[in-house]
Enzyme design. Structure first.
Site, PDB file in Angstrom:
ATOM      1  N   LYS A 131      26.526 -34.368  11.811  1.00 34.34           N
ATOM      2  CA  LYS A 131      26.661 -33.193  10.932  1.00 34.34           C
ATOM      3  C   LYS A 131      25.726 -33.293   9.718  1.00 34.34           C
ATOM      4  O   LYS A 131      25.031 -32.335   9.399  1.00 34.34           O
ATOM      5  CB  LYS A 131      28.097 -33.060  10.399  1.00 34.34           C
ATOM      6  CG  LYS A 131      29.167 -32.949  11.459  1.00 34.34           C
ATOM      7  CD  LYS A 131      30.527 -32.720  10.823  1.00 34.34           C
ATOM      8  CE  LYS A 131      31.015 -33.841   9.927  1.00 34.34           C
ATOM      9  NZ  LYS A 131      31.318 -35.110  10.603  1.00 34.34           N
ATOM     10  N   ARG A 189      39.354 -30.182   6.954  1.00 32.67           N
ATOM     11  CA  ARG A 189      39.668 -31.328   7.810  1.00 32.67           C
ATOM     12  C   ARG A 189      41.139 -31.347   8.201  1.00 32.67           C
ATOM     13  O   ARG A 189      41.551 -32.230   8.952  1.00 32.67           O
ATOM     14  CB  ARG A 189      39.363 -32.622   7.056  1.00 32.67           C
ATOM     15  CG  ARG A 189      38.034 -33.278   7.435  1.00 32.67           C
ATOM     16  CD  ARG A 189      37.845 -34.412   6.454  1.00 32.67           C
ATOM     17  NE  ARG A 189      37.046 -35.492   6.930  1.00 32.67           N
ATOM     18  CZ  ARG A 189      35.791 -35.733   6.505  1.00 32.67           C
ATOM     19  NH1 ARG A 189      35.191 -34.910   5.691  1.00 32.67           N
ATOM     20  NH2 ARG A 189      35.158 -36.808   6.918  1.00 32.67           N
ATOM     21  N   ARG A 220      24.547 -47.168  10.134  1.00 32.52           N
ATOM     22  CA  ARG A 220      24.074 -46.100   9.230  1.00 32.52           C
ATOM     23  C   ARG A 220      23.726 -46.635   7.841  1.00 32.52           C
ATOM     24  O   ARG A 220      24.406 -47.497   7.299  1.00 32.52           O
ATOM     25  CB  ARG A 220      25.172 -45.036   9.101  1.00 32.52           C
ATOM     26  CG  ARG A 220      24.827 -43.940   8.098  1.00 32.52           C
ATOM     27  CD  ARG A 220      25.571 -42.680   8.363  1.00 32.52           C
ATOM     28  NE  ARG A 220      26.966 -42.737   7.932  1.00 32.52           N
ATOM     29  CZ  ARG A 220      27.795 -41.688   8.014  1.00 32.52           C
ATOM     30  NH1 ARG A 220      27.384 -40.547   8.517  1.00 32.52           N
ATOM     31  NH2 ARG A 220      29.048 -41.803   7.623  1.00 32.52           N
ATOM     32  N   ARG A 234      27.327 -47.202   3.183  1.00 30.52           N
ATOM     33  CA  ARG A 234      28.508 -46.654   2.517  1.00 30.52           C
ATOM     34  C   ARG A 234      29.672 -47.637   2.619  1.00 30.52           C
ATOM     35  O   ARG A 234      29.829 -48.294   3.634  1.00 30.52           O
ATOM     36  CB  ARG A 234      28.907 -45.328   3.187  1.00 30.52           C
ATOM     37  CG  ARG A 234      28.235 -44.125   2.581  1.00 30.52           C
ATOM     38  CD  ARG A 234      28.418 -42.894   3.414  1.00 30.52           C
ATOM     39  NE  ARG A 234      29.797 -42.620   3.800  1.00 30.52           N
ATOM     40  CZ  ARG A 234      30.189 -41.489   4.412  1.00 30.52           C
ATOM     41  NH1 ARG A 234      29.285 -40.548   4.694  1.00 30.52           N
ATOM     42  NH2 ARG A 234      31.439 -41.299   4.740  1.00 30.52           N
ATOM     43  N   ARG A 276      39.385 -43.549  10.033  1.00 34.08           N
ATOM     44  CA  ARG A 276      38.789 -42.207   9.926  1.00 34.08           C
ATOM     45  C   ARG A 276      38.833 -41.476  11.267  1.00 34.08           C
ATOM     46  O   ARG A 276      39.099 -40.273  11.327  1.00 34.08           O
ATOM     47  CB  ARG A 276      37.338 -42.315   9.423  1.00 34.08           C
ATOM     48  CG  ARG A 276      37.270 -42.643   7.939  1.00 34.08           C
ATOM     49  CD  ARG A 276      35.980 -43.323   7.559  1.00 34.08           C
ATOM     50  NE  ARG A 276      34.836 -42.434   7.551  1.00 34.08           N
ATOM     51  CZ  ARG A 276      33.574 -42.858   7.610  1.00 34.08           C
ATOM     52  NH1 ARG A 276      33.302 -44.151   7.700  1.00 34.08           N
ATOM     53  NH2 ARG A 276      32.604 -42.004   7.570  1.00 34.08           N
TER      54      ARG A 276
HETATM   55  P1  AMP Z   1      32.367 -37.696   4.763  1.00 35.90           P
HETATM   56  O1  AMP Z   1      31.184 -37.969   3.914  1.00 35.90           O
HETATM   57  O2  AMP Z   1      32.487 -36.252   5.155  1.00 35.90           O
HETATM   58  O3  AMP Z   1      32.483 -38.629   5.939  1.00 35.90           O
HETATM   59  O4  AMP Z   1      33.655 -37.985   3.847  1.00 35.90           O
HETATM   60  C1  AMP Z   1      33.904 -39.276   3.324  1.00 35.90           C
HETATM   61  C2  AMP Z   1      35.355 -39.400   2.913  1.00 35.90           C
HETATM   62  O5  AMP Z   1      35.663 -38.446   1.881  1.00 35.90           O
HETATM   63  C3  AMP Z   1      36.364 -39.100   4.014  1.00 35.90           C
HETATM   64  O6  AMP Z   1      36.588 -40.196   4.875  1.00 35.90           O
HETATM   65  C4  AMP Z   1      37.601 -38.751   3.178  1.00 35.90           C
HETATM   66  O7  AMP Z   1      38.183 -39.908   2.616  1.00 35.90           O
HETATM   67  C5  AMP Z   1      36.975 -37.957   2.026  1.00 35.90           C
HETATM   68  N1  AMP Z   1      36.902 -36.519   2.372  1.00 35.90           N
HETATM   69  C6  AMP Z   1      35.782 -35.779   2.574  1.00 35.90           C
HETATM   70  N2  AMP Z   1      36.080 -34.515   2.890  1.00 35.90           N
HETATM   71  C7  AMP Z   1      37.441 -34.440   2.904  1.00 35.90           C
HETATM   72  C8  AMP Z   1      38.375 -33.400   3.194  1.00 35.90           C
HETATM   73  N3  AMP Z   1      37.966 -32.173   3.544  1.00 35.90           N
HETATM   74  N4  AMP Z   1      39.700 -33.689   3.092  1.00 35.90           N
HETATM   75  C9  AMP Z   1      40.121 -34.917   2.722  1.00 35.90           C
HETATM   76  N5  AMP Z   1      39.306 -35.951   2.478  1.00 35.90           N
HETATM   77  C10 AMP Z   1      37.968 -35.721   2.559  1.00 35.90           C
END
Ligand code: AMP
Length: 219
Positions: free
Chosen positions: A14, A89, A128, A161, A172
């Site tokens: 994504k 999400r 990554r 990260r 996750r």
């Molecule tokens: P991402 O960069 O999209 O993988 O997001 C990293 C982390 O941020 C996720 O594993 C969650 O802990 C938090 N996070 C991001 N977007 C959301 C969301 N829409 N709802 C809840 N937690 C989120």
């Protein structure tokens, strides 16, 4: 108006496609993950509240996340379109988004779901690397920078990260299966869902996505 949601498990591609889409269509990239990481870097209250959840691979509570997106989507730069990446999400987030986008007359036009199998997700996430400055994604085997540890685009430092380790990833992926995947049926019902194969090469996949988006933009 090009109002887009990108969905899919972590590592499905994504973020990489999001960067290409926002550059071509000139719309803001609203990544809740990036917004949380920025808040953590700046040491804000939001960052402090989110860090424990994120580092362990858990979702940040809905009320916090919804509030953040609500504020962002109402900004003037979203009037001509927006790209939501990593939101919604959960079902409550999707329901809140529906209400909110109706209120501001910025309805979602397409939901693109990236499909990818679990072993490939684990391979991608564990290798990554991301640029600390501009967020550009890399991979130690398949998407290397020209100079090791340095971003090709801005010269920033490449890091792993904190939540890109196998333990957090398992958590996750579990959240994805149980809380996020049910959203596919939600968007299928509303006729907005399109599935793409996350294993397709970056450029070919981007070509496929632009065909879909050009069609939405013509409506
Ligand atoms: P991402 O960069 O999209 O993988 O997001 C990293 C982390 O941020 C996720 O594993 C969650 O802990 C938090 N996070 C991001 N977007 C959301 C969301 N829409 N709802 C809840 N937690 C989120």
């Amino acid at each position: 108006m090009l109002n887009i949601i990108l969905m899919g498990p972590p590592g499905a591609g994504k973020g990489t496609q999001a960067k290409k889409i926002i550059a071509k269509y000139n719309i803001p990239h609203i990544s809740t993950g990036d917004m949380f990481r920025e808040a953590i870097k700046e040491g804000t209250e939001l960052g402090k509240a989110a860090a424990t959840f994120i580092n362990a691979g858990h979702l940040v509570p809905d009320d916090v996340t919804i509030g953040l997106v609500k504020e962002r989507l109402a900004k003037p730069d979203c009037a001509q379109g927006y790209l939501l990446d990593g939101f919604p999400r959960t079902i409550p987030q999707a329901e809140a988004l529906e209400v909110l986008t109706k209120q501001i007359a910025r309805p979602v036009g397409i939901v693109i779901n990236f499909e990818c199998d679990r072993p490939e997700l684990i391979r991608r996430i564990s290798g990554r690397r991301v640029c600390v400055s501009c967020g550009a994604p890399y991979h130690v085997d398949t998407m290397r920078s020209k100079v090791e540890g340095v971003c090709d685009l801005c010269g920033g430092k490449l890091i792993q990260r904190k939540d890109d380790n196998v333990e957090s990833l398992i958590v996750r992926l579990d959240h994805y299966e149980h809380q996020t995947k049910p959203l596919l049926a939600f968007y299928e019902k509303s006729g907005l869902l399109v599935n793409v194969n996350g294993l397709t090469g970056y450029d070919k996949l981007f070509d496929e996505i632009t065909v879909l988006l050009d069609e939405v933009a013509r409506r």
